[in-house]
Motif scaffolding. Structure first.
Motif, PDB file in Angstrom:
ATOM      1  N   HIS A   1      -0.263  -4.855 -11.261  1.00 58.73           N
ATOM      2  CA  HIS A   1      -1.593  -5.185 -10.768  1.00 58.73           C
ATOM      3  C   HIS A   1      -2.647  -4.183 -11.235  1.00 58.73           C
ATOM      4  O   HIS A   1      -3.599  -3.897 -10.537  1.00 58.73           O
TER       5      HIS A   1
ATOM      6  N   THR B   1      -4.424  -1.665  -3.749  1.00 60.30           N
ATOM      7  CA  THR B   1      -3.796  -1.864  -2.438  1.00 60.30           C
ATOM      8  C   THR B   1      -4.267  -0.789  -1.459  1.00 60.30           C
ATOM      9  O   THR B   1      -3.756  -0.688  -0.359  1.00 60.30           O
ATOM     10  N   ASP B   2      -5.233   0.012  -1.881  1.00 61.71           N
ATOM     11  CA  ASP B   2      -5.736   1.064  -0.995  1.00 61.71           C
ATOM     12  C   ASP B   2      -7.184   0.791  -0.598  1.00 61.71           C
ATOM     13  O   ASP B   2      -7.470   0.360   0.514  1.00 61.71           O
TER      14      ASP B   2
ATOM     15  N   PRO C   1      -3.247   0.940  -8.994  1.00 60.70           N
ATOM     16  CA  PRO C   1      -2.643   1.059  -7.663  1.00 60.70           C
ATOM     17  C   PRO C   1      -3.673   1.180  -6.548  1.00 60.70           C
ATOM     18  O   PRO C   1      -3.349   0.966  -5.377  1.00 60.70           O
TER      19      PRO C   1
ATOM     20  N   SER D   1       0.836  -1.203   0.000  1.00 60.32           N
ATOM     21  CA  SER D   1       0.000   0.000   0.000  1.00 60.32           C
ATOM     22  C   SER D   1       0.868   1.249   0.000  1.00 60.32           C
ATOM     23  O   SER D   1       0.615   2.201  -0.745  1.00 60.32           O
TER      24      SER D   1
ATOM     25  N   VAL E   1       4.019   2.042 -12.336  1.00 63.51           N
ATOM     26  CA  VAL E   1       2.719   2.226 -11.679  1.00 63.51           C
ATOM     27  C   VAL E   1       2.947   2.895 -10.328  1.00 63.51           C
ATOM     28  O   VAL E   1       3.738   2.412  -9.558  1.00 63.51           O
TER      29      VAL E   1
ATOM     30  N   ARG F   1       3.911   1.488  -1.026  1.00 63.69           N
ATOM     31  CA  ARG F   1       4.615   1.543  -2.303  1.00 63.69           C
ATOM     32  C   ARG F   1       3.748   2.195  -3.376  1.00 63.69           C
ATOM     33  O   ARG F   1       4.205   3.063  -4.122  1.00 63.69           O
ATOM     34  N   ASP F   2       2.488   1.789  -3.427  1.00 60.76           N
ATOM     35  CA  ASP F   2       1.624   2.297  -4.493  1.00 60.76           C
ATOM     36  C   ASP F   2       1.201   3.741  -4.252  1.00 60.76           C
ATOM     37  O   ASP F   2       0.702   4.396  -5.162  1.00 60.76           O
ATOM     38  N   ARG F   3       1.358   4.227  -3.021  1.00 62.50           N
ATOM     39  CA  ARG F   3       1.042   5.624  -2.736  1.00 62.50           C
ATOM     40  C   ARG F   3       2.260   6.514  -2.892  1.00 62.50           C
ATOM     41  O   ARG F   3       2.125   7.739  -2.910  1.00 62.50           O
TER      42      ARG F   3
END
Lengths: 481, 195
Positions: free
Chosen positions: B130, B136-137, B133, A190, B195, A192-194
């Motif tokens: 994936h 994962t939130d 993004p 999470s 990403v 990482r993606d933010r």
């Protein structure tokens, strides 16, 4: 009431405030992504200072030998082993919360498990220092490993509780670390993606192992967590049992006691929860996480403290009773003269232990006290002091007067390097904890999201619809055809 | 891994996701995966997945640990180098139980975690796609794989109809590759933005 009502009638929400999934991510990632506060820097610098004090103390110990400590022939175990047992005990709450409470399906564990597990790992790291540096010739430490050697090969003594301890603590550390890190993977993904900054993307990208949140991965992750919890549960109980064997299998009056294993385990959980309280009361305040680590969490943990404190109290009294009832002269002497007698050199330590561990937690029978932050914080410190003295009483008062009065020890007090070593482990512990709270999410985001719809405040308000739902429509919507 | 075409849709609520999965599968589309920010119980069954056998692996690793401990200690103390401890038997099983137990747990835990990482292909410096993004939130991302028979527009419309939002067609390379998340990845000569 409909079947679809997944709200408990008696329990308070575990997540307060109107939250949705995104808000949870925001709240928990904010302290990680913000620049650290002044308070953080102050704490971190103090911790590193203590750590340096510890390193210097160990340097003195290794360079000039164990003679730098005030141990002598009679008191062979003093502050070092006391501190070792104390830290290992503290290391018991984390895995208890994450493993045993997972098996018991206790929803409240989700708010505190991540920080408690981290605390466990750091506490076990601190604990491990003491037996290692106590070896004196630490460069021979690898002798405890059963490897083919040129001395025969002469194997290590697998019948010795001290060797069991080596296996128990290294296994406990490894399993706790794996358990903790597996739980961290989704949350690191999470972050990482933010991530906006390049180094964050790199760091959390590497640390999250390429986690995606695929359904199949989650299925395996759940299975893994459950089995690891099942393995960790007897492991927690075994570790302090084996630590207690270090004493119980000896023939020293005051140590040679069959009650030690359950007594030590209860004491470990007791002190571990006290340390969790100390850390979380500060963490929730500093990182603004009061809506996730709620009064309910603190209340429940205080209940555990009063329960385990009372178990420990019963163990103290049982031990005392049996020492008298057994009619073993030496055992009774150790208790009567070395502990209960207030005029004996260490009598004060016995009463300090009794006061902190048995009497003072009894105020947690009152709900008002359990929910008072100041009282809770004060008590958590008191319990940790008491539990340190418990180990000190067990170790030192049992050995400072042995069978031969001519070898009775003079009053054992630590040298500055023994104190420095202990302070150094505080430094190590808090340095690790400060870094953890800066770079990792201190609350398990994925797990909080998982329980949100069962225990979140905002979803309880929308229960009206479910309340009035008929059985037929519920079945229609939910049954698998 | 080849580059394939996917239709992805974002779901904001589990209550919408479950019927959508059912509909999409019934209509004959191939669900590549559903990415979620937390485990959703029952979704694996809904997607037609079998239960994992990871716990069986854990059991096998566990008994390997027990066997290793007892056979090694037994060999070392009763055969290779006998030491007389107060006349007690050389093969003193009760005293070995603690280490047998610890090694059982150690082997089982380490083995299971490694197996888990192997099965899911997770490791440091591994990079995967994936699709969105936000998975994962806070949202649940469904990816439908386009086969020869899939009509793209139809699939997009179908997914929208099932309750998905931000539905789009994406060309992606599935599987994993060595890479860093702060760098753009070159896949078969084709640049895909990080990403």
């Amino acid at each position: 009431m409909s079947l679809n009502r997944y709200e408990s009638q008696v329990r308070e929400p575990l997540v307060e405030g109107s939250k949705d999934y995104h808000q949870i991510t925001e709240d928990i990632c904010r302290p990680v992504e913000a620049t650290p506060s002044k308070l953080w820097w102050v704490g971190f610098i103090i911790s590193v200072g203590l750590l340096i004090f510890g390193v210097v103390s160990i340097y003195m110990d290794v360079t000039y030998g164990i003679g730098q400590w005030n141990l002598n022939k009679t008191v062979g175990w003093g502050w070092d082993i006391t501190n070792f047992v104390w830290w290992v005990g503290i290391g018991h709450a984390g895995t208890l919360i994450s493993a045993i409470l997972l098996l018991f399906r206790q929803g409240w564990r989700t708010g505190v498990n991540r920080a408690a597990e981290a605390m466990t790992i750091f506490a076990v790291m601190c604990a491990g220092q003491f037996p290692i540096w106590h070896m004196g010739r630490v460069w021979n430490a690898f002798f405890v490993a059963p490897y083919p050697n040129t001395r025969g090969p002469l194997w290590v003594n697998f019948n010795s509780p001290l060797l069991w301890d080596v296996f128990a603590i290294s296994t406990y550390f490894t399993v706790s670390l794996l358990f903790w890190y597996c739980g961290l993977l989704p949350d690191l993904a999470s972050l990482r993606d933010r991530a906006k900054l390049k180094w964050r993307k790199f760091f959390y990208g590497v640390a999250s192992f390429g986690w995606t949140g695929s359904t199949k991965h989650w299925q395996r992750h759940e299975a893994l967590s459950l089995v690891l919890a099942g393995l960790a549960t007897p492991l927690v109980l075994s570790v302090h049992t084996i630590v207690s064997f270090d004493f119980a299998t000896s023939v020293i009056p005051g140590w040679h006691t069959t009650i030690f294993p359950p007594y030590f385990v209860a004491g470990a959980v007791f002190s571990g929860f006290a340390m969790v309280q100390t850390l979380l009361l500060i963490t929730r305040k500093v990182l603004n996480l009061e809506e996730y680590i709620t009064m309910e969490h603190i209340d429940v943990m205080n209940k555990v403290i009063v329960l385990t404190g009372s178990i420990v109290g019963i163990a103290y009294l049982t031990e005392l009773f049996i020492a008298w009832y057994s009619h073993v002269e030496y055992e009774w002497f150790a208790f009567r003269e070395n502990r209960v007698n207030l005029n004996s050199p260490y009598g004060w330590a016995y009463y300090l232990m009794m006061g902190c561990n048995v009497l003072s937690p009894q105020i947690f029978w009152f709900r008002k006290m359990r929910r008072n932050l100041l009282v809770t914080f004060f008590m958590s410190i008191l319990v940790n002091i008491g539990m340190w003295f418990e180990r000190f009483v067990i170790i030192v008062t049992s050995i400072y007067r042995d069978y031969l009065p001519s070898s009775w020890s003079t009053y054992y007090t630590p040298t500055i390097w023994e104190i420095g070593f202990y302070m150094g482990t505080f430094g190590l512990f808090f340095t690790c904890y400060f870094l953890f709270s800066k770079f990792f999410p201190v609350i398990a985001m994925a797990e909080i999201k998982h329980i949100l719809k069962r225990s979140g405040d905002s979803f309880k308000e929308n229960m009206e619809k479910d309340e009035n739902e008929t059985l037929e429509s519920f079945e229609h919507a939910n049954a698998h055809h | 891994m080849a580059i394939k075409k996917f239709i992805t849709g974002n779901f904001y609520d589990e209550a919408v996701l479950f019927p959508a999965v059912k509909k999409v599968r019934r209509a004959g589309y191939k669900v590549h995966d559903v990415y979620t920010p937390f485990p959703i119980h029952g979704l694996d069954k809904e997607l037609g997945m079998k239960d994992t056998d990871l716990h069986i692996a854990g059991f096998i690793y566990g008994i390997t640990g027990t066997t290793t401990a007892i056979s090694f200690i037994g060999w070392a103390l009763a055969l290779d180098w006998q030491i007389n401890f107060g006349g007690k038997p050389f093969f003193s099983l009760p005293a070995w139980i603690p280490i047998m137990f610890e090694l059982t747990v150690l082997f089982s835990a380490v083995g299971m975690v490694l197996t888990f990482c192997w099965l899911c292909q997770l490791a440091p410096f591994v990079k995967k796609d994936h699709f969105n993004p936000r998975s994962t939130d806070d949202t649940f991302v469904m990816a439908i794989e386009c086969t020869d028979k899939t009509n793209e527009e139809e699939a997009i419309a179908f997914l929208k109809n099932a309750g998905a939002q931000d539905v789009q067609a994406q060309s992606r390379e599935t599987g994993w590759w060595f890479g860093r998340y702060d760098r753009e990845t070159v896949q078969f000569g084709k640049k895909v933005a990080a990403v």
